[in-house]
Design an enzyme around this catalytic site. Structure first.
Site, PDB file in Angstrom:
ATOM      1  N   ASP B  52      31.787  36.724  29.258  1.00  0.00           N
ATOM      2  CA  ASP B  52      30.400  37.169  29.426  1.00  0.00           C
ATOM      3  C   ASP B  52      29.856  37.803  28.155  1.00  0.00           C
ATOM      4  OD1 ASP B  52      29.847  36.420  32.018  1.00  0.00           O
ATOM      5  OD2 ASP B  52      30.638  38.269  32.902  1.00  0.00           O
ATOM      6  N   TYR B 110      44.291  40.403  29.375  1.00  0.00           N
ATOM      7  CA  TYR B 110      43.096  41.147  28.971  1.00  0.00           C
ATOM      8  C   TYR B 110      43.474  42.596  28.661  1.00  0.00           C
ATOM      9  CZ  TYR B 110      39.905  37.549  30.869  1.00  0.00           C
ATOM     10  OH  TYR B 110      39.204  36.401  31.112  1.00  0.00           O
TER      11      TYR B 110
END
EC number: 5.4.99.12
Lengths: 247, 247
Positions: B52, B110
């Site tokens: 994003d 992540y």
């Protein structure tokens, strides 16, 4: 009247250095504009170090005189609410009226960050100097030892500074490697114009084999700028801390 | 024809996410433009993860088909010379023709970065989530343990994703504190839309005492998005690595 010292950090990439200029946005200007919004007064703020364009700060120190009655612990909140987010005030302290953040500083600590790999780092592109060539870190660490102590650092000064003496004392200077990052941490009673960047540039040339680590004492003694290495770029340099006798 | 995989990093702040869009600059577009300059062809690049807007990457993976004969080890140099400096290709690999960077990924890692102090950090302002309130780190670490394993993570998914199953396996999830920074490192076989950000938001609410760490299993079991915490902002999230069976 009160004399307020503030400790602040900023990302140098977005500003033309610390000091107020006519046609460029500087950190000093941004802080003075924020102070005007907070106090209603056009104040002048004195910075301990006139960091160059691109140089970052985690611990710049500055002071200003004000009639404002805002409690000292509320000052960081008030200024920060008016500042861009890449400038932050971390602390405010009430000082004696004669306190001057530049004249009274007894020392400074800087770090310099290098990325040593083939392609650099997207996330460090304006925060570290990208050096592509392989470096002999052992030689760089040996070279770095020679800077510690009291020396005439005229060979490690860019022209354009008007200070009387070029003698400075380096209390500590440490160079270490963490994965592809090289960090220099250097602490001294004062630094000549571009001194840390020229020391770093010289260390990199030692790492590349262009300068021998054994030659550093002779380069210092020569007092000749030509004998030292290149000036490392501004964007790898961080002003970490400004020291005072009464912290 | 050759199938080339690249590993790349980028600073998410300057781009409207990975995926090509009509009226916004994205990372995919920048890489495709660079590839066009290098190969002379308008290629489509497939990213493993559609990060994003604002999300950073240290190890995004992507692939493209090309007729170009450029040696694989020269590809990062060639692309990097045409890319903005906040996007960097770190590696290129030649893959079998059926390799697909998204479909064939077997997992991802992540990290999520939080600054927990009063005033944030000038140098981390678009790279970490600034949380002002004091946090109970012990409770957060306990809560985080419950995410490890195979679970239906429907409660930790934003609407808007079209995947069939919401079952995912978290192989490892580690939360630690380093001075004023909190870092979450999470590794799994796949992640639902906004899953890491909702896990982080939930952990922060545990740290604030709004959610009990003991309630995490029940929240997971509920499959109700409302029961989990807020979605942490994009700018604290980093795509660190994409895994494949044949690395």
């Amino acid at each position: 009247m009160r004399n307020i010292q503030i400790i602040l950090g900023y990302q140098g990439s977005s500003y033309h250095g610390w000091q107020r200029q006519k046609n460029a946005i500087t950190v000093q200007q941004k802080v003075e504009e924020a102070l005007k919004e907070v106090t209603g007064q056009q104040l002048e703020i004195i910075g301990a170090s006139r960091t160059d364009s691109g140089v970052h700060a985690n611990g710049q120190s500055a002071n200003f005189l004000t009639h404002s009655k805002i409690p000292v612990d509320k000052i960081p909140y008030a200024i920060n609410s008016k500042l861009p987010r890449d400038i932050r005030v971390y602390q405010a302290l009430e000082r004696p009226m004669d306190f001057h953040s530049r004249y009274h500083s007894t020392g400074k600590k800087y770090t310099y960050h290098v990325i040593n790999n083939a392609f650099g780092s997207a996330l460090d592109f304006n925060r570290a100097w990208h050096v592509q060539k392989a470096l002999n870190i052992e030689h760089m660490i040996k070279a770095n030892q020679h800077f510690i102590g009291t020396h005439d650092f005229a060979a490690f000064r860019s022209t354009g500074s008007s200070v009387k003496t070029s003698e400075r004392t380096i209390y500590a200077s440490k160079l270490w490697q963490r994965e592809e990052k090289l960090i220099l941490e250097i602490k001294g009673n004062g630094f000549l114009y571009n001194m840390v960047r020229i020391i770093m540039g010289t260390l990199i040339e030692v790492g590349m084999g262009k300068i021998s680590h054994k030659d550093i004492p002779a380069i210092i003694q020569s007092r000749e700028r030509d004998r030292a290495g290149i000036t490392a770029p501004a964007h790898g340099l961080y002003l970490e801390k400004v020291y005072y006798e009464n912290p």
